[in-house]
Design a protein around this motif. Structure first.
Motif, short mmCIF file in Angstrom:
data_model
loop_
_atom_site.label_atom_id
_atom_site.label_comp_id
_atom_site.label_asym_id
_atom_site.label_seq_id
_atom_site.Cartn_x
_atom_site.Cartn_y
_atom_site.Cartn_z
N LEU A 148 0.82 -1.21 0.00
CA LEU A 148 0.00 0.00 0.00
C LEU A 148 0.85 1.26 0.00
CD1 LEU A 148 -2.85 -1.02 2.46
CD2 LEU A 148 -2.83 -1.13 -0.03
N LEU A 151 2.12 1.72 -3.57
CA LEU A 151 1.00 2.10 -4.42
C LEU A 151 0.64 3.57 -4.22
CD1 LEU A 151 -1.31 1.18 -6.35
CD2 LEU A 151 -2.65 0.69 -4.29
N SER A 152 0.55 4.00 -2.97
CA SER A 152 0.14 5.37 -2.69
C SER A 152 1.17 6.40 -3.16
CB SER A 152 -0.15 5.55 -1.20
OG SER A 152 1.02 5.35 -0.43
N SER A 154 3.20 5.94 -5.81
CA SER A 154 3.56 5.70 -7.22
C SER A 154 3.09 6.80 -8.16
CB SER A 154 2.98 4.37 -7.69
OG SER A 154 1.55 4.44 -7.75
N THR A 158 -5.04 4.38 -8.07
CA THR A 158 -5.12 3.54 -6.87
C THR A 158 -6.51 2.99 -6.61
OG1 THR A 158 -5.54 5.48 -5.49
CG2 THR A 158 -3.24 4.81 -5.76
N ASP A 159 -7.48 3.36 -7.47
CA ASP A 159 -8.86 2.94 -7.21
C ASP A 159 -9.06 1.44 -7.40
OD1 ASP A 159 -8.31 3.44 -9.89
OD2 ASP A 159 -10.41 3.81 -10.40
N PHE A 161 -6.48 -2.10 -7.97
CA PHE A 161 -5.12 -2.60 -8.14
C PHE A 161 -5.06 -4.09 -7.83
CE2 PHE A 161 -5.29 -1.68 -3.64
CZ PHE A 161 -4.50 -2.66 -3.05
N ARG A 186 -6.06 -3.06 -14.15
CA ARG A 186 -5.77 -2.52 -12.83
C ARG A 186 -4.28 -2.22 -12.67
NH1 ARG A 186 -8.36 -7.43 -9.56
NH2 ARG A 186 -7.18 -8.47 -11.23
N THR A 187 -3.96 -1.28 -11.80
CA THR A 187 -2.56 -1.03 -11.45
C THR A 187 -1.99 -2.29 -10.79
OG1 THR A 187 -3.00 1.33 -11.13
CG2 THR A 187 -1.01 0.43 -10.09
N VAL A 250 5.58 -0.73 -9.12
CA VAL A 250 4.17 -0.46 -9.41
C VAL A 250 4.06 -0.12 -10.90
CG1 VAL A 250 2.12 0.86 -8.75
CG2 VAL A 250 3.97 0.50 -7.09
N SER A 252 1.38 0.70 -14.24
CA SER A 252 0.04 1.07 -14.68
C SER A 252 -0.62 -0.07 -15.44
CB SER A 252 0.13 2.30 -15.59
OG SER A 252 -1.14 2.61 -16.15
#
Length: 306
Positions: A148, A151-152, A154, A158-159, A161, A186-187, A250, A252
């Motif tokens: 997390l 991800l946050s 990157s 983030t909606d 993943f 998804r990411t 991470v 895309s």
């Protein structure tokens, strides 16, 4: 400083698990439960008050590496009075029955990994699975998570993943896994060892296209924390000389624009074939021109022709 009496080590525990657990529970009665607790991924200040309290009060602590757990306890100024047992990927299957016996006898079992949340790319899932089947109470103390955090930071969506953990080391297996992810919208979050990062980024670029946005996060929450963002090709070039530290990558997911590009690439191959070029040569030419994966383009052309 965290200390242990001579009779508290795993090696000196000679009585059956249930007898030992009952003796512990008699000293500090409680309702049997398993508690999965997150430990710091770098900065020790991220240790939660609940983690510290459980380290002090749990009847038994199952740690991925008991030495690292004691090092953490020492750094936090915590004494771990409960029985300490090792619980890692190599003994996970053989430990489950014993740990469940301990909890069913009324003990509180604290489960920790070396860093982050147990059961997330770390031991713990099989114990939880068995505990649920046996009707044993399982709860968690949330906290630091490399997934997390990366991800946050990157800068990518983030909606939605997916966490993919470590890719296979063998080239063929890795290519197969990435082919399965070719259409992932998804990411994606991956872990990787620093000495394999360059090869991994090149493989990602070959599978998803070198222009796919991505981020490499290393040493999260530590003194030398760094997050590199950019296209996969640029990140691969940066990593070529070597990167140190704990790594999270991470990437895309595939976008509508990527899907449109796929159609354009297939159309370009078809146009070349219409002019007399062989499929293999046309795919190679378009892939080189647009810097995309020949393997993925070939598969897309074959699928379109069917």
């Amino acid at each position: 400083m965290a200390q242990r009496s001579s009779g508290e080590t795993e090696e000196n525990a000679s009585s059956p698990a249930e007898t030992a657990a009952r003796a512990l529970v008699e000293q500090t009665p409680g309702n049997g439960q398993i508690v999965l607790a997150a430990t710091p991924i770098g900065n020790l200040s991220d240790a939660s008050p609940r983690l510290i309290e459980l380290m002090r009060s749990a009847h038994v602590v199952a740690a991925e590496d008991t030495r690292r757990l004691l090092h953490l306890a020492n750094a936090l100024g915590v004494r771990v009075p409960g029985r300490l047992v090792s619980y890692h990927e190599h003994n996970e299957a053989s430990r489950i029955a014993e740990l469940l016996e301990i909890v069913e006898a009324g003990a509180t079992l604290l489960v920790v990994s070396d860093a982050g949340m147990p059961a997330v790319s770390d031991p713990g899932f099989r114990l939880v699975e068995a505990a649920v089947a046996a009707g044993v109470t399982v709860t968690a103390v949330p906290g630091p998570s490399a997934v997390l955090t990366a991800l946050s930071l990157s800068g990518l969506p983030t909606d939605r993943f997916t966490f993919e953990g470590f890719l296979p080391r063998k080239t063929g297996d890795r290519a197969s896994r990435l082919a399965d992810l070719a259409d992932e919208r998804r990411t994606m979050v991956f872990f990787e060892a620093p000495h394999r990062l360059h090869a991994m980024l090149r493989a990602l670029g070959g599978a998803f296209g070198g222009s796919r946005p991505a981020a490499v996060a290393r040493e999260l929450t530590k003194l030398h924390e760094e997050v590199r963002r950019g296209p996969l090709d640029e990140l691969a070039a940066w990593a070529e000389e070597g990167v140190r530290g704990e790594i999270a990558v991470v990437v895309s997911g595939k976008t509508e624009a990527d899907a449109e590009d796929d159609v354009d690439h297939v159309a370009a191959v078809q146009s070349m074939m219409d002019s007399g070029m062989r499929l293999k040569d046309a795919v190679a030419a378009v892939a080189e021109r647009d810097r995309i994966s020949k393997r993925e383009l070939y598969a897309a052309v074959v699928a379109a022709r069917q």
